[in-house]
Scaffold this active site. Structure first.
Site, mmCIF file in Angstrom:
data_model
loop_
_atom_site.group_PDB
_atom_site.id
_atom_site.type_symbol
_atom_site.label_atom_id
_atom_site.label_comp_id
_atom_site.label_asym_id
_atom_site.label_seq_id
_atom_site.Cartn_x
_atom_site.Cartn_y
_atom_site.Cartn_z
ATOM 1 C CG HIS A 293 3.749 5.164 3.731
ATOM 2 N ND1 HIS A 293 3.835 4.299 2.654
ATOM 3 C CD2 HIS A 293 3.876 4.403 4.840
ATOM 4 C CE1 HIS A 293 3.991 3.067 3.102
ATOM 5 N NE2 HIS A 293 4.030 3.102 4.432
ATOM 6 C CD GLU B 226 7.697 3.198 7.244
ATOM 7 O OE1 GLU B 226 7.256 2.246 7.888
ATOM 8 O OE2 GLU B 226 7.051 3.775 6.369
HETATM 9 C C1 PEP Z 1 4.525 0.566 6.271
HETATM 10 O O1 PEP Z 1 3.537 0.490 5.571
HETATM 11 O O2 PEP Z 1 4.881 1.657 6.737
HETATM 12 C C2 PEP Z 1 5.311 -0.648 6.531
HETATM 13 C C3 PEP Z 1 6.393 -0.552 7.249
HETATM 14 O O3 PEP Z 1 4.837 -1.810 5.970
HETATM 15 P P1 PEP Z 1 5.394 -3.300 6.279
HETATM 16 O O4 PEP Z 1 5.479 -3.444 7.766
HETATM 17 O O5 PEP Z 1 4.384 -4.189 5.659
HETATM 18 O O6 PEP Z 1 6.744 -3.393 5.654
#
Ligand code: PEP
Length: 261
Positions: free
Chosen positions: A94, A166
């Site tokens: 992450h 992400e």
């Molecule tokens: C995450 O922590 O993986 C994330 C996507 O956070 P957020 O949805 O707050 O952007």
């Protein structure tokens, strides 16, 4: 095409009691949504009590973090072998682990391997930073993080893992990626996995999107070809909003199933 996978990453939020209450409320709000696999990633403290609770509620659990060695003199750490049987998934790589806690590719691939060794499905989080994006290096960043994270596992094992795309600049910022860009990144991820691990791995690996997902934008991501679900941070702390997203995923799953029939 499998069920949509929706993961709530609660990060360092909610006490054990609040987490337990959330599970009750979520169950009341969503009931049985057969087209969706719901996974909660609570604080490590809540993993054991929630494990007992979620069995009655058809939710699965994820660890937000774990150490890659199975046991030993590692004060303060929790291993994948200690989490075995308690969680079905484990987040790895992450952006907060990479950027706040300095985890490197070496740590990340060892964790992916530890999860697989202990029967836990790793959710490998990858994504470019704002500066990589501005410099046109998104594809390179994705490539490097895939190689860096998956180097210790086999092609067959890759088939069973989850990759969460992400973009770092979209996490917790309220800035979210355009569905067109997510679609491009997800295609790239499968293409690179195909080159590295073969066609079966590219076909079966599940790919999620994460980054400022909310009730209004969730459906757009869930409808992207090749997106198997969502990893949600902030919005997952609001039980009503999280339940709404699950309902949307269920509707989309049913529509896809009808189309395929
Ligand atoms: C995450 O922590 O993986 C994330 C996507 O956070 P957020 O949805 O707050 O952007």
């Amino acid at each position: 095409m499998g069920k949509k996978l929706i993961i709530a990453n609660w990060k360092m939020n909610l006490t054990v009691n609040e987490a337990s209450l959330f599970v009750h409320r979520l169950d009341d709000l969503v009931g049985k949504r057969r087209g969706v696999e719901i996974v909660l990633a609570p604080t490590m403290l809540a993993v054991q009590p929630l494990h007992l609770q979620v069995q009655h509620h058809h939710f699965n659990l994820a660890a937000q973090n774990f150490y890659w060695r199975d046991h030993g003199a590692y004060t303060g750490e929790v291993s994948a072998s200690q989490l075995r049987g308690l969680v079905q998934y484990g987040l790895v790589g992450h952006s907060e682990r990479r950027h706040v806690f300095g985890e490197r590719s070496k740590d990340i691939r060892s964790k992916v391997q530890a999860a697989v060794r202990n029967g836990i499905t790793p959710v490998l989080c990858i994504g470019e930073t704002a500066s990589e994006r501005a410099d046109g290096e998104t594809a390179d960043a994705i490539h490097d993080q895939l190689i860096g994270g998956l180097a210790n596992i086999t092609s067959v094992e890759v088939e069973h893992i989850v990759v969460a795309y992400e973009p770092v600049w979209a996490i917790g910022t309220g800035k979210f990626a355009a569905p067109r860009d997510v679609s491009r990144a997800v295609k790239l991820i499968r293409k690179q996995i195909k080159q590295l691990f073969g066609a079966l791995a590219a076909k079966h690996v599940r790919v999620l999107y994460g980054g400022s997902v909310n009730v209004d934008n969730a459906s757009a991501y869930l409808q992207i070809d090749g997106v198997d679900g969502l990893l949600i941070g902030d919005t997952s702390l609001d039980v009503r909003a999280f339940a709404e997203i699950i309902k949307k995923a269920d509707v989309i799953d049913k529509a896809v199933a009808r189309k395929a029939a």
